[in-house]
Every structure is written in C-alpha cells, then in structure tokens.
Design an enzyme around this catalytic site. Structure first.
Site, PDB file in Angstrom:
ATOM      1  N   ASP A  36       0.827  -1.207   0.000  1.00 34.57           N
ATOM      2  CA  ASP A  36       0.000   0.000   0.000  1.00 34.57           C
ATOM      3  C   ASP A  36       0.859   1.253   0.000  1.00 34.57           C
ATOM      4  OD1 ASP A  36      -2.774  -0.974   0.208  1.00 34.57           O
ATOM      5  OD2 ASP A  36      -2.025  -1.929   2.033  1.00 34.57           O
ATOM      6  N   GLY A 149      -6.519  -2.298   9.666  1.00 33.58           N
ATOM      7  CA  GLY A 149      -7.191  -2.543  10.936  1.00 33.58           C
ATOM      8  C   GLY A 149      -8.582  -1.929  11.057  1.00 33.58           C
ATOM      9  N   ASP A 179     -10.432  -5.302  -0.736  1.00 36.69           N
ATOM     10  CA  ASP A 179      -9.366  -4.724   0.087  1.00 36.69           C
ATOM     11  C   ASP A 179      -9.955  -3.899   1.224  1.00 36.69           C
ATOM     12  OD1 ASP A 179      -7.050  -3.672   1.104  1.00 36.69           O
ATOM     13  OD2 ASP A 179      -6.594  -2.409  -0.637  1.00 36.69           O
TER      14      ASP A 179
HETATM   15  C1  DX5 Z   1      -6.027   0.622   3.195  1.00 39.57           C
HETATM   16  C2  DX5 Z   1      -5.221  -0.369   2.405  1.00 39.57           C
HETATM   17  C3  DX5 Z   1      -5.492  -1.796   2.717  1.00 39.57           C
HETATM   18  C4  DX5 Z   1      -5.191  -2.181   4.141  1.00 39.57           C
HETATM   19  C5  DX5 Z   1      -5.761  -3.507   4.410  1.00 39.57           C
HETATM   20  O1  DX5 Z   1      -5.675   1.902   2.790  1.00 39.57           O
HETATM   21  O2  DX5 Z   1      -5.461  -0.209   1.015  1.00 39.57           O
HETATM   22  O3  DX5 Z   1      -4.783  -2.648   1.837  1.00 39.57           O
HETATM   23  O4  DX5 Z   1      -3.838  -2.271   4.423  1.00 39.57           O
HETATM   24  O5  DX5 Z   1      -5.531  -3.788   5.760  1.00 39.57           O
HETATM   25  P1  DX5 Z   1      -6.672  -4.478   6.614  1.00 39.57           P
HETATM   26  O6  DX5 Z   1      -6.882  -5.822   5.993  1.00 39.57           O
HETATM   27  O7  DX5 Z   1      -6.109  -4.508   7.991  1.00 39.57           O
HETATM   28  O8  DX5 Z   1      -7.919  -3.622   6.471  1.00 39.57           O
HETATM   29 ZN    ZN Z   2      -4.582  -1.773  -0.315  1.00 39.72          ZN
END
Ligand code: DX5
Ligand code: ZN
Length: 229
Positions: A36, A149, A179
């Site tokens: 990311d 999170g 995602d």
């Molecule tokens: C948010 C990101 C996601 C995030 C996912 O801006 O694009 O990829 O890291 O993390 P979790 O699965 O913890 O929501």
């Molecule tokens: Zn992402």
C-alpha cells in the site's frame, strides 16, 4: 471461475521490517504480496515509495501487487515498474480515460498488469467500463484508504456483486480483489459476492500465527466457493 488468491497487506506489519513481512507471506504460501503506497494527499497516511519496495523484492518471487493511493500516479509509475511491481493498481478517482490509457501503455509495455481501484463510495466510471479488457484486477475497497485494521464496510457488497455480474456478462476473467477489513468472519460473504483476491492486513499480520492465518483464510474462501457452485 478465477482461483482464490490470498494477498497479505504488509501495511499491517512493522514497515521497518518488510523483509520479514514478505517471508511470512512466502511461508504461508500466499499468492501475492499487497503493498500500500499512500502519499498523504490521496489518503491521510504516508507509507513508502519505490525505493522501499526493492529490498523485499529481492527476498521473494511472489507477485508484487502495488496499490497506489496517490494523486499523481503518472509521476511514479516508471519507478514502481523498476522496483519490481507486477501489478500496478491505480485509483479511478484520480483518472480519466486518457490518463488511464497512458498508464496502461507504460505498464503493459513492460509486460506487467494494470489494476483499477474504487473507494467504497465510488462506482465504476463509464470510461472504465469501456476499457475493462485492459484491466486485469478490479480492486473493490471495503474501507476508506489510509489505514490497516478498519472494519469492513458491508454496504459495499451490492457494488461487489454488480462488478462481478458485469464481468460475467462481458465474458471477462478479470480478478476481483477485495481490500479492507477482510477477516475469517467475512470471507465467505465476500466470496459469495464474487471476490476472488482477498487482501488481508490485520487479518494476517495482527494474528498470533500469521503464517497459519494465510492458510485459514484460503480454506474458508475455498469452502465458500464450493458452496456457491
Ligand atoms: C487501506 C489499504 C489496505 C489495508 C488492508 O488503505 O489499502 O490494503 O492495508 O488492511 P486491513 O486488511 O487490515 O484492512
Ligand atoms: Zn490496499
């Protein structure tokens, strides 16, 4: 139907130890690593740039799935290609057809894949529905971009199903990546709505056994897929 793919998001790990993060993905037999990139403008966080991707890239052969949450992807696209990204995902909110075409030209000329991401409240724009054959992955975000999170926004599920129906209608085998907030509790629902690539940050890296968490997510997703048939 496209295979289930698990994409651990290293944003949920210590960003100072990305080599261990990718090792965990390798040990857990993940299909791709989700990176990311956030610029502090498009979303309220700053993560890392292309230079940071190079070290973990040397440690593993998994597909590097780079999610660019940045306002000016055209400024950085070449750098991320050089750094070893295999799939470069751009956000629909900062593009139009002409800008997308230019990015697609650059990425595909290197033999790499283009993804298109949608924030939770963004619908697939008309310029994108006209270019679906150029997109290898549609990333349906189920949290607002910025942080790992967060809890999955289940109100995005109808859009996920709509994207899946559209791709089926067109006879395309585009991956649908989900995602944000993917956890064992919601994986079945996501798969039932057509998601096949599951990004999991906290759902992998915040668990006591992150290596085992990758295979647990896969087992749940594959079971849900069999029941869907
Ligand atoms: C948010 C990101 C996601 C995030 C996912 O801006 O694009 O990829 O890291 O993390 P979790 O699965 O913890 O929501
Ligand atoms: Zn992402």
């Amino acid at each position: 139907m496209n295979a289930i793919r698990i994409a651990p998001s290293i944003l949920a790990w210590d960003l100072g130890d990305l080599e261990r993060a990718v090792e965990i993905s390798v040990e857990g037999k993940a299909d791709q690593v989700h990176l990311d990139v956030i610029d502090g403008h498009f979303a309220p966080n700053i993560t890392f740039g292309p230079g940071t991707v190079k070290a973990p890239r040397r440690r593993c052969d998994l597909k590097f799935d780079t999610h660019l949450m940045i306002d000016s992807p055209e400024v950085y696209v070449d750098k991320f290609l050089e750094a070893g990204s295999d799939l470069l995902t751009f956000h629909a909110e900062v593009l139009d057809g002409a800008r997308f075409d230019e990015l697609h030209r650059k990425v595909s000329s290197k033999g790499k894949e283009v993804g298109l991401a949608l924030k939770p409240r963004t619908e697939l724009p008309p310029w994108a529905t006209e270019r679906l054959d150029k997109i290898s992955t549609i990333v349906v975000m189920t949290v607002n971009p910025g942080f790992s999170g967060q809890t999955m926004d289940m109100t995005v599920m109808p859009k996920l199903a709509k994207v899946s129906d559209l791709l089926k209608e067109r006879g395309l085998r585009t991956d649908i990546e989900v995602d944000g907030g993917v956890e064992p509790e919601n994986v079945s629902e996501v798969v039932a709505r057509g998601g096949n690539v599951l990004v999991a940050g906290a759902g992998v890296y915040a668990k006591k056994d992150p290596v085992g968490a990758i295979s647990s997510l896969r087992t749940i997703a594959e079971t849900a897929r069999r029941e869907r048939r």
